[in-house]
Design an enzyme around this catalytic site. Structure first.
Site, PDB file in Angstrom:
ATOM      1  N   ASN A   1      -2.269   6.838   9.136  1.00  0.00           N
ATOM      2  CA  ASN A   1      -2.249   6.180   8.304  1.00  0.00           C
ATOM      3  C   ASN A   1      -3.299   7.362   7.390  1.00  0.00           C
ATOM      4  O   ASN A   1      -4.072   7.771   7.378  1.00  0.00           O
ATOM      5  CB  ASN A   1      -2.863   4.903   7.672  1.00  0.00           C
ATOM      6  CG  ASN A   1      -3.873   3.784   6.675  1.00  0.00           C
ATOM      7  OD1 ASN A   1      -2.682   4.136   5.885  1.00  0.00           O
ATOM      8  ND2 ASN A   1      -4.384   4.006   6.339  1.00  0.00           N
ATOM      9  N   HIS A   8      -6.324   6.973   4.325  1.00  0.00           N
ATOM     10  CA  HIS A   8      -7.146   6.268   3.309  1.00  0.00           C
ATOM     11  C   HIS A   8      -8.496   7.062   2.814  1.00  0.00           C
ATOM     12  O   HIS A   8      -8.416   8.348   3.174  1.00  0.00           O
ATOM     13  CB  HIS A   8      -8.051   5.699   4.708  1.00  0.00           C
ATOM     14  CG  HIS A   8      -8.720   4.718   3.649  1.00  0.00           C
ATOM     15  ND1 HIS A   8      -8.884   3.510   3.087  1.00  0.00           N
ATOM     16  CD2 HIS A   8     -10.418   4.380   3.566  1.00  0.00           C
ATOM     17  CE1 HIS A   8      -9.256   2.626   2.622  1.00  0.00           C
ATOM     18  NE2 HIS A   8     -10.859   3.290   2.791  1.00  0.00           N
TER      19      HIS A   8
HETATM   20  C1  GRF Z   1      -3.829   6.676  -1.659  1.00  0.00           C
HETATM   21  O1  GRF Z   1      -5.183   6.607  -2.092  1.00  0.00           O
HETATM   22  C2  GRF Z   1      -3.448   6.022  -0.543  1.00  0.00           C
HETATM   23  O2  GRF Z   1      -5.491   7.167  -0.096  1.00  0.00           O
HETATM   24  C3  GRF Z   1      -4.006   4.986   0.037  1.00  0.00           C
HETATM   25  O3  GRF Z   1      -3.246   5.012  -1.166  1.00  0.00           O
HETATM   26  C4  GRF Z   1      -2.807   5.377  -2.311  1.00  0.00           C
HETATM   27  C5  GRF Z   1      -1.594   5.790  -2.588  1.00  0.00           C
HETATM   28  O4  GRF Z   1      -1.346   6.865  -3.429  1.00  0.00           O
HETATM   29  N1  GRF Z   1      -3.933   4.597   0.600  1.00  0.00           N
HETATM   30  P1  GRF Z   1       0.442   7.050  -3.647  1.00  0.00           P
HETATM   31  O5  GRF Z   1       1.061   6.152  -3.335  1.00  0.00           O
HETATM   32  O6  GRF Z   1       0.493   8.459  -1.794  1.00  0.00           O
HETATM   33  O7  GRF Z   1       0.399   8.151  -4.620  1.00  0.00           O
END
Ligand code: GRF
Length: 203
Positions: A109, A111
């Site tokens: 994952n 974050h």
């Molecule tokens: C990102 O900030 C990621 O870290 C998260 O949600 C966001 C997703 O962005 N947990 P994307 O859909 O990859 O543009």
């Protein structure tokens, strides 16, 4: 195993997915292959990105399904594509501990903060950056971690720090964290996990 078969689970825009697809096309994912993109909702733009790169895209709609029906449907898709590794890239649906426990060291994952700061329940998307600005931190960043049994409790794989600037809004900070950290770290971590798996499973 020469290449680990990867499913990327998404719920939104899919810029992290795009970073993974670009890395794969640039030869930076030699031990993995993205074989499936699965969204938790039909409207996810990430699906479009997958199709543009010629990768199978599917939806397992979280809405109107119980947790266990959702996870069963997801498991059926993952089995159909013989998936070895799951990458959660902006996937907003919670997965049960039971589901997670079936993917030991095989689910990662991303974050958008330096865990353990600004993570846990309710901390996703812009909220993470709002919390960082409210707290007044001068450094934030992103973390890629294994998801093992306890959600958000798995081993940290990679972290990268990003500077917070005085005039930042949650949006500008989010963009800088993505550009400088998330899009760099996620393909690197994906390759790390796939390589480890390929080496472990090749006699
Ligand atoms: C990102 O900030 C990621 O870290 C998260 O949600 C966001 C997703 O962005 N947990 P994307 O859909 O990859 O543009």
């Amino acid at each position: 195993m020469s290449k680990a078969r990867i499913a990327v689970l998404v719920s939104g825009g899919g810029t992290n997915l795009e970073a993974l697809l670009n890395a794969q096309e640039a030869g930076k994912l030699p031990h993995g292959e993205i074989v499936l993109v699965c969204a938790s909702n039909e409207g996810a733009y990430a699906l479009e990105r997958a199709r543009n790169h010629g990768v199978p895209a599917t939806v397992v709609a979280r809405k109107a399904m119980s947790q266990s029906a959702f996870e069963t449907a997801l498991s059926i898709k993952l089995a159909a594509y013989r998936v070895d590794v799951i990458i959660l890239a902006g996937f907003l649906s919670i997965l049960s501990e039971e589901f997670v426990s079936r993917w030991p060291d095989r689910m990662i994952n991303i974050h958008p903060s330096l865990i353990p700061a600004f993570c846990g329940k309710g901390m996703y998307g812009l909220r993470v950056h709002e919390a960082a600005l409210e707290r007044g931190v001068q450094i934030t960043g992103a973390t890629v971690h294994l998801v093992n049994e306890i959600p958000d409790g798995g081993r940290i794989l990679l972290q990268k720090a990003v500077e917070v600037l005085p005039d930042d809004t949650p949006q500008t900070l989010q963009r800088r964290v993505m550009e400088q950290a998330e899009w760099v770290l996620l393909p690197q971590a994906a390759e790390m996990v796939c390589r480890e798996l390929a080496e472990r499973e090749t006699p």
